[in-house]
Motif scaffolding. Structure first.
Motif, PDB file in Angstrom:
ATOM      1  N   GLU A  22      53.422  58.992  51.106  1.00 14.71           N
ATOM      2  CA  GLU A  22      54.280  60.153  51.322  1.00 14.71           C
ATOM      3  C   GLU A  22      53.502  61.456  51.298  1.00 14.71           C
ATOM      4  O   GLU A  22      53.739  62.335  52.101  1.00 14.71           O
ATOM      5  CB  GLU A  22      55.374  60.195  50.244  1.00 14.71           C
ATOM      6  CG  GLU A  22      56.449  59.148  50.428  1.00 14.71           C
ATOM      7  CD  GLU A  22      57.351  59.450  51.593  1.00 14.71           C
ATOM      8  OE1 GLU A  22      57.363  60.584  52.072  1.00 14.71           O
ATOM      9  OE2 GLU A  22      58.051  58.534  52.043  1.00 14.71           O
ATOM     10  N   SER A  38      62.278  61.460  53.037  1.00 10.76           N
ATOM     11  CA  SER A  38      63.716  61.196  53.057  1.00 10.76           C
ATOM     12  C   SER A  38      63.983  59.889  52.343  1.00 10.76           C
ATOM     13  O   SER A  38      63.155  58.968  52.375  1.00 10.76           O
ATOM     14  CB  SER A  38      64.216  61.128  54.500  1.00 10.76           C
ATOM     15  OG  SER A  38      65.604  60.853  54.544  1.00 10.76           O
ATOM     16  N   HIS A  39      65.131  59.821  51.694  1.00 14.72           N
ATOM     17  CA  HIS A  39      65.535  58.595  50.999  1.00 14.72           C
ATOM     18  C   HIS A  39      66.913  58.184  51.471  1.00 14.72           C
ATOM     19  O   HIS A  39      67.830  59.010  51.565  1.00 14.72           O
ATOM     20  CB  HIS A  39      65.571  58.820  49.487  1.00 14.72           C
ATOM     21  CG  HIS A  39      66.161  57.663  48.737  1.00 14.72           C
ATOM     22  ND1 HIS A  39      65.491  56.475  48.528  1.00 14.72           N
ATOM     23  CD2 HIS A  39      67.403  57.499  48.177  1.00 14.72           C
ATOM     24  CE1 HIS A  39      66.257  55.636  47.868  1.00 14.72           C
ATOM     25  NE2 HIS A  39      67.424  56.227  47.648  1.00 14.72           N
ATOM     26  N   THR A  40      67.063  56.891  51.748  1.00 18.98           N
ATOM     27  CA  THR A  40      68.354  56.335  52.162  1.00 18.98           C
ATOM     28  C   THR A  40      68.627  55.078  51.367  1.00 18.98           C
ATOM     29  O   THR A  40      67.745  54.224  51.204  1.00 18.98           O
ATOM     30  CB  THR A  40      68.349  55.995  53.660  1.00 18.98           C
ATOM     31  OG1 THR A  40      68.118  57.183  54.421  1.00 18.98           O
ATOM     32  CG2 THR A  40      69.688  55.397  54.075  1.00 18.98           C
ATOM     33  N   ASP A  41      69.835  54.966  50.859  1.00 18.16           N
ATOM     34  CA  ASP A  41      70.290  53.719  50.257  1.00 18.16           C
ATOM     35  C   ASP A  41      71.773  53.578  50.528  1.00 18.16           C
ATOM     36  O   ASP A  41      72.341  54.331  51.341  1.00 18.16           O
ATOM     37  CB  ASP A  41      69.957  53.658  48.759  1.00 18.16           C
ATOM     38  CG  ASP A  41      70.561  54.796  47.960  1.00 18.16           C
ATOM     39  OD1 ASP A  41      71.609  55.345  48.383  1.00 18.16           O
ATOM     40  OD2 ASP A  41      70.009  55.146  46.906  1.00 18.16           O
ATOM     41  N   THR A  69      72.074  59.347  52.221  1.00 17.59           N
ATOM     42  CA  THR A  69      70.738  59.823  52.588  1.00 17.59           C
ATOM     43  C   THR A  69      70.565  61.274  52.181  1.00 17.59           C
ATOM     44  O   THR A  69      71.476  62.088  52.367  1.00 17.59           O
ATOM     45  CB  THR A  69      70.516  59.703  54.105  1.00 17.59           C
ATOM     46  OG1 THR A  69      70.609  58.332  54.502  1.00 17.59           O
ATOM     47  CG2 THR A  69      69.156  60.243  54.515  1.00 17.59           C
ATOM     48  N   MET A 119      66.652  57.804  44.725  1.00 20.36           N
ATOM     49  CA  MET A 119      65.488  58.521  45.240  1.00 20.36           C
ATOM     50  C   MET A 119      64.389  58.596  44.185  1.00 20.36           C
ATOM     51  O   MET A 119      63.198  58.387  44.472  1.00 20.36           O
ATOM     52  CB  MET A 119      65.899  59.945  45.658  1.00 20.36           C
ATOM     53  CG  MET A 119      64.769  60.786  46.195  1.00 20.36           C
ATOM     54  SD  MET A 119      65.274  62.532  46.446  1.00 20.36           S
ATOM     55  CE  MET A 119      66.498  62.355  47.740  1.00 20.36           C
ATOM     56  N   ALA A 131      62.726  55.263  43.848  1.00 23.49           N
ATOM     57  CA  ALA A 131      61.880  54.952  45.001  1.00 23.49           C
ATOM     58  C   ALA A 131      60.530  55.660  44.894  1.00 23.49           C
ATOM     59  O   ALA A 131      59.481  55.068  45.182  1.00 23.49           O
ATOM     60  CB  ALA A 131      62.593  55.366  46.293  1.00 23.49           C
ATOM     61  N   ARG A 138      56.766  53.946  44.499  1.00 19.06           N
ATOM     62  CA  ARG A 138      55.705  54.231  45.465  1.00 19.06           C
ATOM     63  C   ARG A 138      54.446  54.748  44.785  1.00 19.06           C
ATOM     64  O   ARG A 138      53.325  54.433  45.190  1.00 19.06           O
ATOM     65  CB  ARG A 138      56.195  55.246  46.500  1.00 19.06           C
ATOM     66  CG  ARG A 138      55.162  55.594  47.571  1.00 19.06           C
ATOM     67  CD  ARG A 138      55.713  56.586  48.577  1.00 19.06           C
ATOM     68  NE  ARG A 138      56.782  55.998  49.364  1.00 19.06           N
ATOM     69  CZ  ARG A 138      56.591  55.301  50.482  1.00 19.06           C
ATOM     70  NH1 ARG A 138      55.360  55.087  50.920  1.00 19.06           N
ATOM     71  NH2 ARG A 138      57.604  54.808  51.147  1.00 19.06           N
TER      72      ARG A 138
END
Length: 363
Positions: free
Chosen positions: A75, A85-88, A92, A177, A180, A184
């Motif tokens: 990132e 960006s984060h999506t679950d 988002t 987020m 995540a 990472r």
């Protein structure tokens, strides 16, 4: 249709099929411009006559060994401030992430910073100076971004009942987020913190209550306690000091530091007192009255539990309004004359850790 045009385009098609792309391109230019078709060019060294039409890719040097796969996506390189960006399943949201210089994979703390209404991550980072302070201490900083499609003023929806509990709405998105980013970058799971200003401060309080196994400490600047409102009407009433709506909160709450200006007319100071009350219980505080090097007087109240551990700090900044104390004019909603809320919050955060507290309830 012009017969010459048809002939040239037919020739371009034939040349494409034989793999002579240079001559085919020339034929198309001739058709459009009226020039003669040049003679087909001989294939160059290492130039294949194979065309992958479906992928629109010209394959060259077919005898060369295959290239290795690209390295895993990162990132943001160390020392940079980059967007993501984060999506679950909950939704988002975009974000910006500050990665401290010197990061090589070691476990480091993370501070999640929630901006106020009308702000964005860049504005909030500039005004608070959190990246500069985090750089000195080796701390990651995550700035989630609210979108106008989810709130016209880019406020976090702290005042809506479906955004106040674990596993629902924006708390679920923000927790997801955070996790995540932790995964990472191998963030230290015992040293993750959340802070915010105004609507962001109210959402930070919600996250601390909803995910006490995730956030080791909370910072609320000019915000409100969890459950202060359930809709827009009650939100404005709560901001002006109306009695908070009773919402069950997880106990014990994470240690919390509160900053509030005593001349704040947008979110009145009573709300800061109510945030502290959720952590202070009946303990009598240790009170310090001092003047900031920048100009404003302030009163700092420290609340400890029976074991002597600090459960809450309340900084009431005298003469300050609805603004980040000690902030920079490079960002909005800042007051450079107050004590440095950024430094105080980081110092408060970094002496608190989860120490393996177990997860509770649904995600």
């Amino acid at each position: 249709m012009n017969p010459s045009f048809e002939r040239l385009m037919a020739e371009a098609s034939r040349l494409t099929q034989t793999g002579d792309l240079r001559a085919a391109t020339a034929a198309i230019h001739a058709a459009l411009g009226g020039a003669a078709v040049p003679a087909p060019a001989a294939p160059q060294k290492n130039e294949s006559c194979v065309i992958d039409v479906e992928a629109r890719e010209i394959k060259t040097n077919v005898d060369a060994p295959p290239r290795p796969p690209p390295p895993p996506r990162t990132e943001a390189p160390a020392g940079q401030f980059s967007a993501g960006s984060h999506t679950d399943s909950a939704g988002t949201r975009g974000y910006k992430l500050f990665v401290p210089p010197g990061y090589t994979g070691q476990a480091l703390p993370l501070v999640v910073m929630l901006h106020g209404c009308t702000q964005n991550p860049d504005d909030f980072a500039a005004g608070t100076g959190m990246n500069e302070a985090a750089r000195e201490r080796g701390v990651f900083v995550l700035y989630p971004a609210q979108a106008q499609t989810h709130n016209a003023s880019r406020c976090w929806n702290w005042f809506k009942h479906n955004h106040q509990r674990r596993g629902r709405g924006e708390p679920a998105i923000l927790a997801g987020m955070t996790r995540a980013v932790m995964k990472r970058y191998d963030i230290d799971p015992e040293r993750v913190y959340v802070a915010g200003l105004s609507a962001g401060g109210a959402m930070a309080a919600i996250l601390g209550d909803a995910y006490p196994e995730l956030f080791a400490a909370v910072g609320v600047h000019s915000g409100l306690p969890t459950g202060s409102a359930t809709d827009v009407k009650s939100a404005f009433a709560a901001m002006q000091g109306a009695a908070a709506v009773a919402v069950a909160a997880t106990r014990p709450r994470p240690p919390t530091i509160v900053f509030h200006g005593d001349r704040d007319t947008t979110v009145v100071p009573l709300n800061g007192e109510r945030v502290v009350a959720g952590n202070a219980d009946a303990a009598a505080p240790e009170v310090e009255r001092a003047r900031s090097a920048n100009g404003h007087d302030y009163t700092r109240s420290v609340y400890r539990d029976e074991a002597g551990r600090v459960r809450a700090e309340h900084w009431l900044v005298h003469g300050a309004g609805h603004a980040w104390s000690g902030g920079s004019a490079r960002g909005s909603y800042t007051d450079a004359n107050g004590p440095d809320a950024t430094e105080a919050m980081l110092a408060f955060f970094l002496v608190n850790a989860l120490r393996g507290a177990p997860a509770t309830g649904a995600s």
